[in-house]
Design an enzyme around this catalytic site. Structure first.
Site: not given
Length: 335
Positions: A33, A77, A116, A139, A181, A183
């Site tokens: 995206d 993600a 993760s 998350y 990215k 922070r």
């Protein structure tokens, strides 16, 4: 060999595309995206066969619109650990992943996906087993829920998988192509910019029973992450959930002194010890932010038992080696 990479303009996704290109694999469908258009920079020097917007891809893939795809590297993600919108997080990280899994199963396509280390959250043991999985934020929960779904579908160790499915629990990844990215970029990236702007780097002070800068993480260089992903591409019989870290926790202070000394060397200044850097004001310890209290992992260290048992014997870079290489890359990229 036709490959799909979701999140292809992101940090890990773009580095996987780069790693595939290095092998001469260019028949790659990049999915992302690009609402935040600056991410195009991560793809601009790479070779892909096509780009498909993430809003369109999943339905098209389910319909078989791309023909026979050998493997999907699913890196797309929402990875912002401070994102509080649980509906958005679950839609992006769980529901879409479930749909993709079903499509891969139907088409005989291998699925290599990003889990993760946030699935462990408040645990002090980092082994791929339910009793150690205690996410601290939505998350981490979104990633854990998909892992749990895979266990139900494929068996606890994915032993019933007829087509390869492998999930990678990324620990603290750092390296090139993470500049977008914000922070959520690595400490090393932020410290590079801090040193360039202010001549010093910042770290959290005391927290969680650890002294200033003493909180410990398993920091893994992006080149090692790519190498392990590609090892699994080469070994289609290997399925399961695997930690992807170095297996060696190091304090944030190690990152800071590697950044400081690498950048000092580029200015022909002598290296400093950690104490010397702190006393000289080159490391600025700041108060721990209240927003992270109770949601922060002060210690992580990947248990590599499952990865090694699968046959992957990749040797990982330590912090000094990886951060030094990264600082040189950033210096070259900014010069």
């Amino acid at each position: 060999m036709k490959i799909v990479v979701t999140g292809a303009a992101g940090f890990i996704g773009s580095n996987i595309v780069k790693g595939l290109n290095a092998r001469g694999i260019n028949d790659i469908i990049a999915v992302d995206d690009l609402t935040h258009g600056d991410k195009f920079r991560n793809l601009a020097d790479l070779q892909i066969a096509d780009y498909v917007d993430a809003d369109d891809f999943y339905d098209l893939f389910a319909e078989g619109a791309f023909g026979q795809v050998e493997a999907v590297f699913h890196e797309g993600a929402c990875s912002d650990t401070m994102e509080l919108d649980g509906k958005y997080m679950m839609d992006n990280n769980y529901t879409l992943s479930c749909e993709l899994f079903q499509s891969c199963q139907e088409q005989g396509t291998r699925l290599l996906y990003a889990s993760s280390a946030a699935t462990y959250g408040g645990s002090d043991t980092f082994r791929e087993s339910p009793e150690f999985e205690k996410p601290l934020n939505v998350y981490g929960y979104s990633k854990l829920l998909f892992d749990q779904r895979m266990r139900r579908e494929l068996g606890t160790k994915f032993e019933n998988a007829t087509t390869q499915v492998a999930g990678f629990r990324y620990f603290n990844v750092y390296g090139p192509r993470e500049q977008h990215k914000g922070r959520m970029a690595s400490v090393a990236f932020h410290q590079f910019n801090q040193f360039q702007a202010e001549g010093k780097v910042k770290l959290f002070g005391e927290y969680g029973g650890y002294g200033a800068g003493g909180q410990m993480r398993d920091f893994v260089f992006i080149d090692d992450v790519v190498a392990v992903n590609l090892w699994f591409l080469d070994h289609p019989q290997a399925s399961g959930i695997f930690n992807l870290g170095t297996g060696r926790a190091q304090p944030f202070n190690d990152v800071a002194i590697a950044v400081v000394n690498t950048l000092r060397k580029s200015q022909n200044d002598a290296p400093l010890s950690l104490d010397e850097a702190a006393r000289g004001g080159l490391i600025d310890y700041i108060d721990f932010p209240p927003a992270l209290v109770g949601k922060y992992q002060s210690y992580t260290q990947a248990d590599l038992g499952a990865l090694r048992a699968a046959g992957c014997d990749h040797a990982f870079a330590d912090v000094k080696t990886g951060v030094t290489a990264y600082m040189h890359w950033l210096g070259g990229a900014r010069s």
